[in-house]
Design a protein around this motif. Structure first.
Motif, short mmCIF file in Angstrom:
data_model
loop_
_atom_site.label_atom_id
_atom_site.label_comp_id
_atom_site.label_asym_id
_atom_site.label_seq_id
_atom_site.Cartn_x
_atom_site.Cartn_y
_atom_site.Cartn_z
N ASP A 28 0.85 -0.90 0.15
CA ASP A 28 0.57 0.14 0.01
C ASP A 28 1.01 1.32 0.40
O ASP A 28 1.65 1.71 0.94
CB ASP A 28 -1.28 -0.23 0.79
CG ASP A 28 -1.67 1.40 1.40
OD1 ASP A 28 -1.29 1.60 0.36
OD2 ASP A 28 -2.85 1.21 1.36
N ASP A 29 0.91 2.18 -1.17
CA ASP A 29 2.03 3.10 -1.12
C ASP A 29 1.85 4.43 -0.05
O ASP A 29 2.12 4.63 -0.15
CB ASP A 29 1.79 3.46 -3.10
CG ASP A 29 3.43 2.36 -3.77
OD1 ASP A 29 2.79 1.25 -3.01
OD2 ASP A 29 2.99 2.64 -4.59
N ALA A 30 0.39 4.28 -0.49
CA ALA A 30 0.02 5.46 1.24
C ALA A 30 0.34 5.59 2.44
O ALA A 30 0.86 6.15 3.10
CB ALA A 30 -2.04 5.50 1.01
N ASN A 31 1.20 4.35 2.71
CA ASN A 31 1.36 3.87 3.93
C ASN A 31 3.77 4.83 3.74
O ASN A 31 4.18 4.65 4.99
CB ASN A 31 1.47 2.70 4.54
CG ASN A 31 0.21 2.53 4.65
OD1 ASN A 31 -0.78 3.63 5.39
ND2 ASN A 31 -0.76 1.82 5.15
N LEU A 32 3.63 4.63 2.67
CA LEU A 32 5.48 4.58 2.38
C LEU A 32 5.47 6.60 2.61
O LEU A 32 4.70 7.13 2.62
CB LEU A 32 5.42 4.63 1.03
CG LEU A 32 5.91 2.56 0.23
CD1 LEU A 32 5.55 2.83 -0.80
CD2 LEU A 32 6.53 2.01 1.05
N PRO A 33 6.86 6.52 2.91
CA PRO A 33 7.13 7.65 3.42
C PRO A 33 7.11 8.53 2.27
O PRO A 33 7.36 7.70 1.24
CB PRO A 33 8.60 7.78 4.15
CG PRO A 33 9.02 6.20 3.68
CD PRO A 33 7.47 5.55 3.59
N ALA A 34 7.46 9.98 2.12
CA ALA A 34 7.10 11.04 0.66
C ALA A 34 9.02 10.59 0.26
O ALA A 34 9.09 9.89 -0.58
CB ALA A 34 7.28 12.13 1.08
N ASN A 35 9.92 10.03 1.70
CA ASN A 35 11.65 10.15 1.10
C ASN A 35 12.12 9.54 1.63
O ASN A 35 11.41 8.83 3.29
CB ASN A 35 11.54 11.30 1.03
CG ASN A 35 11.14 12.46 -0.37
OD1 ASN A 35 11.64 11.81 -1.36
ND2 ASN A 35 11.39 13.64 -0.36
N PRO A 36 13.03 8.79 1.97
CA PRO A 36 14.30 8.16 3.23
C PRO A 36 14.92 9.26 4.30
O PRO A 36 14.52 10.38 4.11
CB PRO A 36 14.72 7.79 2.19
CG PRO A 36 14.66 7.19 0.73
CD PRO A 36 13.77 8.98 0.18
N SER A 37 14.20 8.75 5.34
CA SER A 37 14.98 9.82 6.33
C SER A 37 16.29 9.72 6.49
O SER A 37 16.66 8.90 5.46
CB SER A 37 14.23 9.03 7.55
OG SER A 37 15.02 7.93 7.35
N ARG A 38 16.77 10.36 6.89
CA ARG A 38 18.32 10.31 7.44
C ARG A 38 18.63 8.84 7.85
O ARG A 38 20.17 8.30 7.45
CB ARG A 38 19.21 11.25 7.88
CG ARG A 38 18.84 12.76 7.52
CD ARG A 38 18.79 13.73 8.42
NE ARG A 38 20.12 13.95 8.74
CZ ARG A 38 20.85 14.27 8.08
NH1 ARG A 38 20.97 15.37 7.42
NH2 ARG A 38 22.53 14.24 8.38
N GLN A 39 18.22 8.25 8.62
CA GLN A 39 18.44 7.38 8.88
C GLN A 39 18.78 6.32 7.85
O GLN A 39 19.23 5.29 7.89
CB GLN A 39 17.28 6.96 9.88
CG GLN A 39 17.89 5.46 11.15
CD GLN A 39 17.26 5.21 11.98
OE1 GLN A 39 15.91 5.86 12.25
NE2 GLN A 39 17.22 4.74 13.77
N ASP A 40 17.39 6.15 7.16
CA ASP A 40 17.43 5.05 5.83
C ASP A 40 17.58 5.31 5.21
O ASP A 40 19.12 4.60 4.90
CB ASP A 40 15.88 5.09 5.42
CG ASP A 40 14.81 4.80 6.13
OD1 ASP A 40 14.96 3.83 7.05
OD2 ASP A 40 13.85 5.45 5.59
N VAL A 41 19.08 6.47 4.59
CA VAL A 41 20.34 6.98 3.87
C VAL A 41 21.19 6.66 4.78
O VAL A 41 21.92 5.40 4.64
CB VAL A 41 20.26 8.59 3.81
CG1 VAL A 41 21.26 8.55 3.21
CG2 VAL A 41 19.09 8.83 3.28
N ALA A 42 21.31 6.64 6.49
CA ALA A 42 23.03 5.65 7.17
C ALA A 42 22.62 4.24 6.84
O ALA A 42 24.06 3.82 6.41
CB ALA A 42 23.15 6.20 8.26
N ARG A 43 21.96 3.76 6.10
CA ARG A 43 21.55 2.55 6.92
C ARG A 43 21.81 1.78 5.84
O ARG A 43 22.24 0.82 5.10
CB ARG A 43 19.91 1.78 7.25
CG ARG A 43 20.08 1.35 8.90
CD ARG A 43 18.94 0.44 8.92
NE ARG A 43 17.39 1.28 8.90
CZ ARG A 43 16.68 2.02 9.73
NH1 ARG A 43 17.21 2.04 10.87
NH2 ARG A 43 15.67 2.35 9.46
#
Length: 107
Positions: free
Chosen positions: A15-30
């Motif tokens: 369900d794309d509605a539950n996806l964040p607009a963009n990756p978070s800084r934490q997502d980028v670091a991971r």
């Protein structure tokens, strides 16, 4: 405390509605942090800041990557780093693409 994270959907559709607009800084670091040993291997005996500019597709794949900065921009070492970064996988998100600059400090 840490916020509860929903379990990833088993189906590819999701369900794309539950996806964040963009990756978070934490997502980028991971996504990028674990690449550091391979980035360092590309550098050989050189040290410096490898500044990567990355465009990510919303399926989490890397669309484009460019490594700049001294001494890696426009070099075979920089091209090696670009290949490593291209293998990164980010969580899916809603925007069509996401651009991020990420410095790899190579020592």
């Amino acid at each position: 405390g840490a916020a509860a994270r929903p379990a990833p959907a088993a189906s590819g559709g999701g369900d794309d509605a539950n996806l964040p607009a963009n990756p978070s800084r934490q997502d980028v670091a991971r996504a990028l942090g674990p690449l550091s040993p391979r980035i360092r291997a590309c550098a050989g005996d050189q040290q410096g800041l490898a500044l990567s500019t990355i465009v990510v597709n919303n399926d989490g794949s890397v669309a484009t990557v460019a490594v700049g900065g001294s001494p890696f921009g426009g070099t075979p070492q920089g091209a090696c780093m670009e290949g490593v970064i291209r293998s990164a996988r980010f969580p899916r998100f809603r925007s069509s693409t996401f651009r991020v600059s990420y410095p790899f400090n190579v020592r």
